[in-house]
Design a protein around this motif. Sequence first.
Motif: not given
Lengths: 112, 113
Positions: B53-67
């Motif tokens: 349901i998201k396209d981005k999640n960020e945690d400090g230096r780490f970011t995950v992107f979903l397409n």
Amino acid sequence: DVKVTQSSRYLVKRTGEKVFLECVQDMDHENMFWYRQDPGLGLRLIYFSYDVKMKEKGDIPEGYSVSREKKERFSLILESASTNQTSMYLCASSLGQDEKLFFGSGTQLSVL
Amino acid sequence: DQQVKQNSPSLSVQEGRISILNCDYTNSMFDYFLWYKKYPAEGPTFLISISSIKDKNEDGRFTVFLNKSAKHLSLHIVPSQPGDSAVYFCAATNSNSGYALNFGKGTSLLVTP
């Protein structure tokens, strides 16, 4: 902190031996898993269990069986070890419907 | 058949730069994605996750992107540090149909000083 403990870090066995790999978790997790990791193949699921005495086959169950007599303990059994079962074996657990797995440190099994 | 694919076995990045690790999946039923990090002789440890349901999640230096339309996700590490050198596994699951994660083959990241 969740602790998943695998009984041995390194194990050397001979072809044809029966091998037991033990895994214990201390967080009352319902789900437990056995994976193996091989270079170039990633992590492949062998068996998993979502309740005591329940088991489900994963992607590569051949040559393996499992036992879950108590909630905290999940055993992987190699009935007759073969050289192609030389691998890093990883146990994991998770809580109910939570997708996040917690892994043990792994057992490096060598079958000679 | 591999449902989660990490097509780059290895990646080398200079300290301080961005590391981008890629992952593709084939099963359109997957709705939850995770990244794990693994050091030699240790079990994988959870790094970050993202729901469909998201396209981005960020945690400090780490970011995950979903397409979702491309069935592609990526992990960005900024800035990269030598301690980030490890094997990174992408994993996916359908949260309604089972409890096991499907893992990719992993990408070995080396961050050089």
